[in-house]
Design an enzyme around this catalytic site. Structure first.
Site, PDB file in Angstrom:
ATOM      1  N   THR A   1     -23.842  19.023 -38.999  1.00 12.44           N
ATOM      2  CA  THR A   1     -25.059  18.459 -38.397  1.00 12.44           C
ATOM      3  C   THR A   1     -25.228  18.863 -36.931  1.00 12.44           C
ATOM      4  O   THR A   1     -26.230  18.519 -36.315  1.00 12.44           O
ATOM      5  CB  THR A   1     -25.005  16.918 -38.471  1.00 12.44           C
ATOM      6  OG1 THR A   1     -23.738  16.508 -37.924  1.00 12.44           O
ATOM      7  CG2 THR A   1     -25.122  16.420 -39.899  1.00 12.44           C
TER       8      THR A   1
ATOM      9  N   VAL B   1     -24.089  24.131 -33.635  1.00 12.26           N
ATOM     10  CA  VAL B   1     -23.496  25.313 -34.265  1.00 12.26           C
ATOM     11  C   VAL B   1     -23.564  25.172 -35.789  1.00 12.26           C
ATOM     12  O   VAL B   1     -23.902  26.127 -36.504  1.00 12.26           O
ATOM     13  CB  VAL B   1     -22.032  25.519 -33.802  1.00 12.26           C
ATOM     14  CG1 VAL B   1     -21.403  26.695 -34.525  1.00 12.26           C
ATOM     15  CG2 VAL B   1     -21.963  25.734 -32.290  1.00 12.26           C
TER      16      VAL B   1
ATOM     17  N   SER C   1     -27.724  24.727 -24.775  1.00 13.53           N
ATOM     18  CA  SER C   1     -27.281  24.596 -26.171  1.00 13.53           C
ATOM     19  C   SER C   1     -25.768  24.785 -26.286  1.00 13.53           C
ATOM     20  O   SER C   1     -25.172  24.404 -27.286  1.00 13.53           O
ATOM     21  CB  SER C   1     -28.005  25.601 -27.072  1.00 13.53           C
ATOM     22  OG  SER C   1     -27.703  26.922 -26.661  1.00 13.53           O
TER      23      SER C   1
ATOM     24  N   HIS D   1     -26.636  32.664 -23.595  1.00  9.95           N
ATOM     25  CA  HIS D   1     -25.903  32.785 -22.338  1.00  9.95           C
ATOM     26  C   HIS D   1     -26.141  34.184 -21.750  1.00  9.95           C
ATOM     27  O   HIS D   1     -26.172  35.174 -22.493  1.00  9.95           O
ATOM     28  CB  HIS D   1     -24.395  32.635 -22.570  1.00  9.95           C
ATOM     29  CG  HIS D   1     -23.964  31.260 -22.976  1.00  9.95           C
ATOM     30  ND1 HIS D   1     -24.786  30.158 -22.942  1.00  9.95           N
ATOM     31  CD2 HIS D   1     -22.752  30.808 -23.432  1.00  9.95           C
ATOM     32  CE1 HIS D   1     -24.119  29.095 -23.347  1.00  9.95           C
ATOM     33  NE2 HIS D   1     -22.891  29.454 -23.651  1.00  9.95           N
TER      34      HIS D   1
ATOM     35  N   CYS E   1     -17.879  30.869 -26.525  1.00 12.31           N
ATOM     36  CA  CYS E   1     -19.094  31.703 -26.574  1.00 12.31           C
ATOM     37  C   CYS E   1     -19.200  32.669 -25.391  1.00 12.31           C
ATOM     38  O   CYS E   1     -19.593  33.824 -25.553  1.00 12.31           O
ATOM     39  CB  CYS E   1     -20.331  30.819 -26.657  1.00 12.31           C
ATOM     40  SG  CYS E   1     -20.252  29.350 -25.629  1.00 12.31           S
TER      41      CYS E   1
ATOM     42  N   ARG F   1      -7.210  27.695 -29.981  1.00 20.13           N
ATOM     43  CA  ARG F   1      -7.355  29.116 -29.635  1.00 20.13           C
ATOM     44  C   ARG F   1      -6.115  29.744 -29.011  1.00 20.13           C
ATOM     45  O   ARG F   1      -5.808  30.906 -29.266  1.00 20.13           O
ATOM     46  CB  ARG F   1      -8.538  29.301 -28.676  1.00 20.13           C
ATOM     47  CG  ARG F   1      -9.871  29.078 -29.339  1.00 20.13           C
ATOM     48  CD  ARG F   1     -10.994  29.336 -28.349  1.00 20.13           C
ATOM     49  NE  ARG F   1     -12.240  28.801 -28.849  1.00 20.13           N
ATOM     50  CZ  ARG F   1     -13.142  28.186 -28.113  1.00 20.13           C
ATOM     51  NH1 ARG F   1     -12.940  28.035 -26.805  1.00 20.13           N
ATOM     52  NH2 ARG F   1     -14.244  27.730 -28.647  1.00 20.13           N
TER      53      ARG F   1
HETATM   54  N1  NAP Z   1     -22.706  25.179 -28.706  1.00 22.33           N
HETATM   55  C1  NAP Z   1     -22.144  26.375 -28.521  1.00 22.33           C
HETATM   56  O1  NAP Z   1     -22.779  27.322 -28.001  1.00 22.33           O
HETATM   57  C2  NAP Z   1     -20.712  26.635 -28.930  1.00 22.33           C
HETATM   58  C3  NAP Z   1     -20.216  27.939 -28.894  1.00 22.33           C
HETATM   59  C4  NAP Z   1     -18.883  28.177 -29.264  1.00 22.33           C
HETATM   60  C5  NAP Z   1     -18.092  27.116 -29.642  1.00 22.33           C
HETATM   61  N2  NAP Z   1     -18.591  25.853 -29.649  1.00 22.33           N
HETATM   62  C6  NAP Z   1     -17.722  24.765 -30.061  1.00 22.33           C
HETATM   63  O2  NAP Z   1     -18.152  24.312 -31.345  1.00 22.33           O
HETATM   64  C7  NAP Z   1     -17.912  22.910 -31.463  1.00 22.33           C
HETATM   65  C8  NAP Z   1     -19.203  22.207 -31.868  1.00 22.33           C
HETATM   66  O3  NAP Z   1     -20.168  22.425 -30.853  1.00 22.33           O
HETATM   67  P1  NAP Z   1     -21.704  22.015 -31.031  1.00 22.33           P
HETATM   68  O4  NAP Z   1     -22.382  22.634 -29.870  1.00 22.33           O
HETATM   69  O5  NAP Z   1     -22.202  22.301 -32.398  1.00 22.33           O
HETATM   70  O6  NAP Z   1     -21.622  20.417 -30.801  1.00 22.33           O
HETATM   71  P2  NAP Z   1     -22.598  19.267 -31.337  1.00 22.33           P
HETATM   72  O7  NAP Z   1     -23.997  19.750 -31.436  1.00 22.33           O
HETATM   73  O8  NAP Z   1     -22.316  18.095 -30.493  1.00 22.33           O
HETATM   74  O9  NAP Z   1     -22.064  18.980 -32.835  1.00 22.33           O
HETATM   75  C9  NAP Z   1     -20.828  18.370 -33.077  1.00 22.33           C
HETATM   76  C10 NAP Z   1     -20.606  18.257 -34.580  1.00 22.33           C
HETATM   77  O10 NAP Z   1     -19.319  17.653 -34.780  1.00 22.33           O
HETATM   78  C11 NAP Z   1     -19.463  16.474 -35.577  1.00 22.33           C
HETATM   79  N3  NAP Z   1     -18.517  15.458 -35.156  1.00 22.33           N
HETATM   80  C12 NAP Z   1     -18.395  14.874 -33.939  1.00 22.33           C
HETATM   81  N4  NAP Z   1     -17.421  13.929 -33.961  1.00 22.33           N
HETATM   82  C13 NAP Z   1     -16.937  13.931 -35.228  1.00 22.33           C
HETATM   83  C14 NAP Z   1     -15.939  13.160 -35.886  1.00 22.33           C
HETATM   84  N5  NAP Z   1     -15.238  12.204 -35.252  1.00 22.33           N
HETATM   85  N6  NAP Z   1     -15.709  13.412 -37.202  1.00 22.33           N
HETATM   86  C15 NAP Z   1     -16.415  14.355 -37.859  1.00 22.33           C
HETATM   87  N7  NAP Z   1     -17.381  15.110 -37.295  1.00 22.33           N
HETATM   88  C16 NAP Z   1     -17.636  14.901 -35.994  1.00 22.33           C
HETATM   89  C17 NAP Z   1     -20.890  16.007 -35.343  1.00 22.33           C
HETATM   90  O11 NAP Z   1     -21.278  15.210 -36.430  1.00 22.33           O
HETATM   91  P3  NAP Z   1     -22.234  13.909 -36.302  1.00 22.33           P
HETATM   92  O12 NAP Z   1     -23.628  14.372 -36.620  1.00 22.33           O
HETATM   93  O13 NAP Z   1     -21.713  12.999 -37.359  1.00 22.33           O
HETATM   94  O14 NAP Z   1     -22.096  13.387 -34.916  1.00 22.33           O
HETATM   95  C18 NAP Z   1     -21.626  17.340 -35.286  1.00 22.33           C
HETATM   96  O15 NAP Z   1     -21.858  17.823 -36.578  1.00 22.33           O
HETATM   97  C19 NAP Z   1     -17.333  22.459 -30.118  1.00 22.33           C
HETATM   98  O16 NAP Z   1     -15.923  22.450 -30.180  1.00 22.33           O
HETATM   99  C20 NAP Z   1     -17.795  23.539 -29.163  1.00 22.33           C
HETATM  100  O17 NAP Z   1     -16.950  23.673 -28.054  1.00 22.33           O
HETATM  101  C21 NAP Z   1     -19.893  25.587 -29.321  1.00 22.33           C
END
Ligand code: NAP
Length: 337
Positions: free
Chosen positions: A11, A14, A158, A241, A128, A99
Site C-alpha cells: 500500500t 514504492v 516521494s 531525485h 534510491c 543492505r
Molecule cells: N520512497 C522511495 O523513493 C524509496 C526508495 C528506495 C527505498 N525506499 C525504502 O522502501 C521502504 C518503503 O518506502 P515507501 O516510500 O514506500 O514508504 P511508505 O509510502 O510509507 O509505505 C510503507 C509501507 O510499509 C507498510 N508498513 C508500515 N508499517 C508496517 C508494519 N508494522 N507492518 C506491515 N507493513 C507496514 C505500509 O503499510 P500500511 O498501509 O498498512 O501503513 C506501507 O505499505 C522504506 O524502507 C524506504 O526507505 C523508498
C-alpha cells in the site's frame, strides 16, 4: 517461474509502483499476495482488473510464498525478513536495514547481478540516491577507474513515502492559503524551502542518507578505494531525485568519450544540449525506468574530473524497478532457497 510471490508494504509509495510494474511487465508467477500493516489489512486494492484483499503481515503469511518483495520501514523489515527466511521464502528488500549486512548481497542488476547468486534468503536493493549514481558511475569506472566522487542530491518528497508526497501538496496549499500545517514526514516545512538534512546524524557531520551513498557505492562495486563526498538535500519536487555529480578518474575521460559511454549503457539516456535548453528535469523523467544524464562537462578545477547532472525516478529505478529486476533474476536462475 516463481509459483507464489508476495508484495510486502503493497500500500506504500514504492509498493504501489511494484504493483504497477507487475501489471506492465511480463513477470512469470503463479499467485500474488499483498501484505501490509493492521492499518491497511482488510482493505482492497485493484490489480489487473480484480479486487484483492490486503492481508496482515505476520510470520504465517509466508507459509506458501516463494519470493517476497519488501518495501516497509527498516524496523518492519528487520522483523519480517527472518520470518520469511525461516519459511524458505527469499526476500528482495528495499529497506535500509539489511543492505550492509555482509551476508546480504546488495544488487543493481546492471552492475553486479552475480552477487544475487550468493544470497542466503535476503537480497537488498540500494538506497534510491545510490542507485542512480552508481548506474551513471559504472561505464566511467569501467573505462577510467573512479577515484573520487563529489555529489549533491536534490531529492523529491516521494522519497519519504506516501506521507512525504502528501506533505508537499498539503503544505504548499496551506502556505498559499496562509494557513497552519503540521508536517508529518519532515522536520521543517518543505513547501517553498530546501532541507539540507535527510536522515539522522551518522558520522562526522554526515547524515545517515549521505553515509548510505558512501558505503553502498563501495559495496556494489566491491571497491572500498572509491571515495564519495555526498550532500543530501530534500527539495520541493514531488517525484524524481536529481544529482549534481563530479567524478575524478585515474584515466582521463573526455566529454565526448563520456557521452559515448553513457549512450552505450542500457538504462542510461543522455539528454544534453545546453544551447537549446535541453537537460533532464524531474517533471520529464517521472514514470520512466531510465536514468537520465545531462550537462556533461569537464571539471575546470581538476585534471581528470568530469561533472554531470543525473535525474531518475526514485520510486521506479530507485526502488520498485530495481527490486522487480532482482526478482526477475531469481525467477531466471530458480535461485529460491
Ligand atoms: N520512497 C522511495 O523513493 C524509496 C526508495 C528506495 C527505498 N525506499 C525504502 O522502501 C521502504 C518503503 O518506502 P515507501 O516510500 O514506500 O514508504 P511508505 O509510502 O510509507 O509505505 C510503507 C509501507 O510499509 C507498510 N508498513 C508500515 N508499517 C508496517 C508494519 N508494522 N507492518 C506491515 N507493513 C507496514 C505500509 O503499510 P500500511 O498501509 O498498512 O501503513 C506501507 O505499505 C522504506 O524502507 C524506504 O526507505 C523508498
Amino acid at each position: 517461474m516463481i509459483e507464489s510471490i508476495a508484495i510486502v508494504g503493497a500500500t506504500g509509495a514504492v509498493g504501489r509502483i511494484i504493483r504497477q510494474l507487475f501489471e506492465e511487465r511480463d513477470f512469470p508467477y503463479g499467485k500474488i499476495t499483498f501484505l501490509a500493516s493492521q492499518r491497511s489489512a482488510g482493505t482492497t486494492i485493484t490489480f489487473k482488473g480484480e479486487e484483492h484483499e490486503v492481508k496482515l503481515l505476520c510470520p504465517e503469511a509466508f507459509d506458501d510464498i516463494d519470493v517476497a518483495i519488501g518495501s516497509t520501514p527498516d524496523p518492519v523489515a528487520a522483523e519480517f525478513c527472518p520470518w520469511a527466511r525461516e519459511r524458505n521464502c527469499v526476500v528482495v528488500d528495499e529497506s535500509g536495514y539489511w543492505r550492509m549486512d555482509p551476508e546480504v548481497p546488495l544488487v543493481v542488476p546492471e552492475i553486479n547481478p552475480e552477487a544475487a547468486d550468493q544470497h542466503k534468503g535476503i537480497i537488498a536493493s540500494p538506497n534510491c540516491s545510490t542507485t542512480q549514481m552508481v548506474l551513471a558511475m559504472k561505464p566511467l569506472h569501467d573505462a577510467g577507474k573512479i577515484r573520487r566522487v563529489i555529489v549533491s542530491t536534490y531529492q523529491a518528497t516521494s522519497g519519504a513515502g506516501v506521507q512525504g508526497q502528501a506533505d508537499l501538496i498539503d503544505g504548499s496549499r496551506a502556505f498559499l492559503d496562509e494557513a497552519d500545517y503540521e508536517y508529518q514526514a519532515f522536520a521543517h516545512p518543505i513547501a517553498f524551502n530546501l532541507i539540507p538534512q535527510i536522515g539522522s546524524h551518522k558520522h562526522e557531520g554526515y547524515t545517515s542518507e549521505e553515509m548510505k551513498m558512501v558505503y553502498e557505492t563501495q559495496k556494489i562495486f566491491g571497491d572500498e578505494s572509491i571515495k564519495v563526498c555526498p550532500t543530501c538535500v530534500r527539495v520541493p519536487v514531488e517525484n524524481c531525485h536529481s544529482e549534481s555529480i563530479l567524478v575524478e578518474t585515474e584515466k582521463k575521460i573526455s566529454v565526448d568519450e563520456a557521452k559515448e559511454l553513457f549512450d552505450a549503457t542500457p538504462g542510461l539516456k543522455v539528454v544534453d544540449d545546453l544551447g537549446n535548453g535541453e537537460y533532464p528535469m524531474p517533471n520529464q523523467c517521472s514514470g520512466d525506468d531510465n536514468t537520465f544524464i545531462g550537462r556533461i562537462r569537464e571539471d575546470l578545477s581538476c585534471e581528470n574530473g568530469l561533472a554531470f547532472w543525473c535525474v531518475s525516478d526514485n520510486l521506479r529505478k530507485g526502488a520498485a524497478t530495481n527490486a522487480v529486476q532482482i526478482a526477475e533474476l531469481l525467477s531466471k536462475t530458480q535461485a529460491a532457497v
